[in-house]
Design a protein around this motif. Structure first.
Motif, mmCIF file in Angstrom:
data_model
loop_
_atom_site.group_PDB
_atom_site.id
_atom_site.type_symbol
_atom_site.label_atom_id
_atom_site.label_comp_id
_atom_site.label_asym_id
_atom_site.label_seq_id
_atom_site.Cartn_x
_atom_site.Cartn_y
_atom_site.Cartn_z
ATOM 1 N N UNK A 1 80.842 -16.365 84.811
ATOM 2 C CA UNK A 1 81.657 -15.344 85.479
ATOM 3 C C UNK A 1 82.482 -14.483 84.526
ATOM 4 N N UNK A 2 82.342 -14.722 83.234
ATOM 5 C CA UNK A 2 83.110 -13.963 82.260
ATOM 6 C C UNK A 2 82.361 -12.764 81.725
ATOM 7 N N UNK A 3 82.977 -11.614 81.716
ATOM 8 C CA UNK A 3 82.287 -10.404 81.248
ATOM 9 C C UNK A 3 81.952 -10.486 79.769
ATOM 10 N N UNK A 4 82.744 -11.230 79.013
ATOM 11 C CA UNK A 4 82.516 -11.325 77.570
ATOM 12 C C UNK A 4 81.285 -12.166 77.239
ATOM 13 N N UNK A 5 80.746 -12.852 78.244
ATOM 14 C CA UNK A 5 79.567 -13.704 78.033
ATOM 15 C C UNK A 5 78.310 -12.910 77.751
ATOM 16 N N UNK A 6 78.220 -11.719 78.293
ATOM 17 C CA UNK A 6 76.959 -10.994 78.340
ATOM 18 C C UNK A 6 76.772 -10.060 77.153
ATOM 19 N N UNK A 7 75.531 -10.095 76.653
ATOM 20 C CA UNK A 7 75.185 -9.307 75.478
ATOM 21 C C UNK A 7 74.802 -7.878 75.831
ATOM 22 N N UNK A 8 74.210 -7.699 76.994
ATOM 23 C CA UNK A 8 73.671 -6.393 77.348
ATOM 24 C C UNK A 8 74.204 -5.953 78.712
ATOM 25 N N UNK A 9 74.481 -4.656 78.791
ATOM 26 C CA UNK A 9 74.986 -4.049 80.024
ATOM 27 C C UNK A 9 74.149 -2.826 80.358
ATOM 28 N N UNK A 10 73.855 -2.668 81.637
ATOM 29 C CA UNK A 10 73.176 -1.463 82.095
ATOM 30 C C UNK A 10 74.157 -0.323 82.310
ATOM 31 N N UNK A 11 73.639 0.792 82.748
ATOM 32 C CA UNK A 11 74.448 2.009 82.852
ATOM 33 C C UNK A 11 75.278 2.064 84.124
ATOM 34 N N UNK A 12 75.007 1.230 85.089
ATOM 35 C CA UNK A 12 75.788 1.236 86.321
ATOM 36 C C UNK A 12 75.127 2.044 87.413
ATOM 37 N N UNK A 13 75.277 1.571 88.624
ATOM 38 C CA UNK A 13 74.796 2.302 89.787
ATOM 39 C C UNK A 13 75.898 2.276 90.844
ATOM 40 N N UNK A 14 76.164 3.440 91.431
ATOM 41 C CA UNK A 14 77.295 3.575 92.341
ATOM 42 C C UNK A 14 76.905 3.161 93.753
ATOM 43 N N UNK A 15 77.715 2.301 94.326
ATOM 44 C CA UNK A 15 77.580 1.910 95.727
ATOM 45 C C UNK A 15 78.817 2.404 96.467
ATOM 46 N N UNK A 16 78.602 3.197 97.487
ATOM 47 C CA UNK A 16 79.695 3.714 98.291
ATOM 48 C C UNK A 16 79.501 3.266 99.730
ATOM 49 N N UNK A 17 80.489 2.564 100.243
ATOM 50 C CA UNK A 17 80.433 2.086 101.623
ATOM 51 C C UNK A 17 81.470 2.871 102.426
ATOM 52 N N UNK A 18 80.973 3.729 103.279
ATOM 53 C CA UNK A 18 81.875 4.618 104.012
ATOM 54 C C UNK A 18 81.183 5.151 105.253
ATOM 55 N N UNK A 19 81.970 5.389 106.274
ATOM 56 C CA UNK A 19 81.418 5.987 107.482
ATOM 57 C C UNK A 19 81.589 7.502 107.441
#
Length: 126
Positions: free
Chosen positions: A108-126
């Motif tokens: 669960x620690x962010x410092x554990x991971x060697x590689x990160x992707x660019x991110x994808x936006x999730x928007x939950x809204x009516x």
């Protein structure tokens, strides 16, 4: 190693989305892959992860019971199925990976991971 995340978008409360993450550049015989998210004005936080071999899965309390992380038939691909989405799930979702697999206490620690992707936006809204 490059991580390509996809599947984000706009969804109404109560809806579902499936995020995908594909790792390229290397085949992992053992790894942990998963997702973190960052909402506007908040710190980045753990969402879910899956380790192999073995298939152990890990979830944040905020998504447990509403989300399922799984490994695809294609190597180095993971999916995050998110159901019963809430406005508080709105965030940029980042795919992460580490090889060899992470120890349980560090998943669960962010410092554990060697590689990160660019991110994808999730928007939950009516």
């Amino acid at each position: 190693v490059q991580l390509q995340a996809s599947g984000g978008g706009l969804v109404q409360p109560g809806g579902s989305l499936r995020l995908s993450c594909a790792a390229s550049g290397r085949t992992f015989s053992t790894a942990t892959m998963g997702w973190f998210r960052q909402a506007p004005g908040k710190d980045r936080g753990f969402v879910a992860a899956l380790s192999w071999p073995g298939g152990s899965t890990y979830y944040a309390d905020s998504v447990k019971g509403r989300s399922t992380i799984s490994r695809g038939s294609a190597k180095n691909t993971v999916y995050l199925q998110m159901n019963s989405l809430k406005p508080e799930d709105t965030a940029v979702y980042y795919c992460v990976s580490k090889s060899p697999r992470a120890i349980v206490s560090a998943v669960r620690g962010s410092q554990t991971y060697d590689y990160w992707g660019q991110g994808t936006l999730v928007t939950v809204s009516s």
